[in-house]
Design a protein around this motif. Structure first.
Motif, mmCIF file in Angstrom:
data_model
loop_
_atom_site.group_PDB
_atom_site.id
_atom_site.type_symbol
_atom_site.label_atom_id
_atom_site.label_comp_id
_atom_site.label_asym_id
_atom_site.label_seq_id
_atom_site.Cartn_x
_atom_site.Cartn_y
_atom_site.Cartn_z
ATOM 1 N N VAL A 34 0.837 -1.125 -0.075
ATOM 2 C CA VAL A 34 0.061 0.069 0.234
ATOM 3 C C VAL A 34 0.912 1.306 -0.114
ATOM 4 O O VAL A 34 1.786 1.330 0.863
ATOM 5 C CB VAL A 34 -0.767 -0.124 1.393
ATOM 6 N N ILE A 35 0.703 2.253 -1.013
ATOM 7 C CA ILE A 35 1.473 3.056 -1.129
ATOM 8 C C ILE A 35 0.621 4.462 -0.636
ATOM 9 O O ILE A 35 -0.452 4.661 -1.112
ATOM 10 C CB ILE A 35 1.972 3.283 -2.820
ATOM 11 N N GLN A 36 1.221 5.423 0.277
ATOM 12 C CA GLN A 36 0.614 6.521 0.496
ATOM 13 C C GLN A 36 1.006 7.825 -0.420
ATOM 14 O O GLN A 36 2.321 7.699 -0.747
ATOM 15 C CB GLN A 36 0.808 6.908 1.955
ATOM 16 N N LYS A 37 0.396 8.770 -0.258
ATOM 17 C CA LYS A 37 0.781 10.135 -0.917
ATOM 18 C C LYS A 37 0.545 11.118 0.013
ATOM 19 O O LYS A 37 -0.594 11.409 0.316
ATOM 20 C CB LYS A 37 0.281 10.298 -2.092
ATOM 21 N N HIS A 58 0.664 16.427 10.342
ATOM 22 C CA HIS A 58 -0.216 16.386 9.296
ATOM 23 C C HIS A 58 -0.067 15.179 8.458
ATOM 24 O O HIS A 58 -0.930 14.734 7.913
ATOM 25 C CB HIS A 58 0.318 17.562 8.268
ATOM 26 N N ALA A 59 1.139 14.523 8.461
ATOM 27 C CA ALA A 59 1.372 13.387 7.769
ATOM 28 C C ALA A 59 0.596 12.148 8.411
ATOM 29 O O ALA A 59 -0.134 11.295 7.856
ATOM 30 C CB ALA A 59 2.791 12.891 7.777
ATOM 31 N N GLU A 64 -3.784 8.414 8.492
ATOM 32 C CA GLU A 64 -5.187 7.802 9.216
ATOM 33 C C GLU A 64 -6.361 7.743 8.131
ATOM 34 O O GLU A 64 -7.280 6.966 8.087
ATOM 35 C CB GLU A 64 -5.618 8.804 10.197
ATOM 36 N N GLU A 65 -6.405 8.930 7.320
ATOM 37 C CA GLU A 65 -7.415 8.954 6.172
ATOM 38 C C GLU A 65 -7.153 7.915 5.253
ATOM 39 O O GLU A 65 -8.231 7.081 4.855
ATOM 40 C CB GLU A 65 -7.450 10.309 5.527
ATOM 41 N N GLN A 66 -5.858 7.789 4.803
ATOM 42 C CA GLN A 66 -5.571 6.902 3.664
ATOM 43 C C GLN A 66 -5.561 5.545 4.029
ATOM 44 O O GLN A 66 -6.001 4.640 3.118
ATOM 45 C CB GLN A 66 -4.149 7.120 3.114
ATOM 46 N N LEU A 67 -5.327 5.155 5.238
ATOM 47 C CA LEU A 67 -5.454 3.711 5.751
ATOM 48 C C LEU A 67 -6.588 3.367 6.436
ATOM 49 O O LEU A 67 -6.747 2.372 7.137
ATOM 50 C CB LEU A 67 -3.979 3.610 6.632
ATOM 51 N N ALA A 68 -7.504 4.059 6.458
ATOM 52 C CA ALA A 68 -8.887 3.766 7.514
ATOM 53 C C ALA A 68 -9.556 2.541 7.100
ATOM 54 O O ALA A 68 -9.923 2.030 7.937
ATOM 55 C CB ALA A 68 -9.816 5.019 7.201
#
Length: 184
Positions: A34-37, A58-59, A64-68
């Motif tokens: 899983v890649i985050q940006k 901030h990161a 938290e949003e991207q991996l929810a």
């Protein structure tokens, strides 16, 4: 099932060498990746403690949003690979959610090492202007974190010598491969 999540840095996205090689290595060891940006970091964070902490928060919020939607409990093995500010966000995230995961700290910041560091390894360049080598060495030693150092390498583990850069990337890849295989 195995999962690897990448936590990028402020200017170091997941297509740059260290994180791209980490993703490739994880995939070759059978991990789903899983890649985050991250976006919209504050300007002028380097050398400014307050802005660095704001960037880490901030990161963390973006993670938290991207991996929810990820159910971490369904994975038998989880490795989190992070770069720079991502190292602080990742360890805070792991602690906040109580995830049982191993961590790869690519060029951690000093504030990263304020978090619980169990099951982690770290990579650091001795010419990294974002983190003092003596302090990184001390904090890793105090917390039992294996530290791999690269002489004259900067915050991206790059030196002024192309051949040396290739050797560093090969060494990091070999150590990552071993780390991923040891998590099984």
């Amino acid at each position: 099932m195995k999962l690897c999540v990448l936590f990028p840095g402020i200017g170091y996205h997941c297509q740059k060498p260290l994180l791209k090689l980490s993703a490739q290595t994880a995939k070759s060891c059978g991990y789903e990746v899983v890649i985050q940006k991250y976006t919209d970091f504050p300007d002028g964070a380097k050398g400014n403690e307050e802005k660095m902490r704001a960037a880490a928060a901030h990161a963390l919020s973006q993670s938290e949003e991207q991996l929810a939607d990820i159910d971490f409990a369904k994975y038998e093995s989880i490795v989190l690979v992070e770069k720079s500010i991502g190292t602080a966000a990742c360890l805070a995230y792991r602690g906040k959610l109580g995830i049982k995961a191993k961590c790869v700290l690519l060029t951690p910041l000093e504030m990263t090492l304020e978090h619980p560091l169990h099951d982690s390894i770290a990579f650091h360049g001795t010419a990294d202007p974002w983190a003092a080598t003596e302090r990184i060495e001390q904090l890793c030693a105090e917390n039992g974190v294996p530290l791999f150092e690269y002489k004259n390498a900067n915050h991206s583990l790059v030196t002024g010598d192309t051949h040396e850069n290739e050797i560093i990337l090969e060494d990091v890849t070999a150590k990552l491969t071993e780390f991923f295989k040891d998590t099984l």
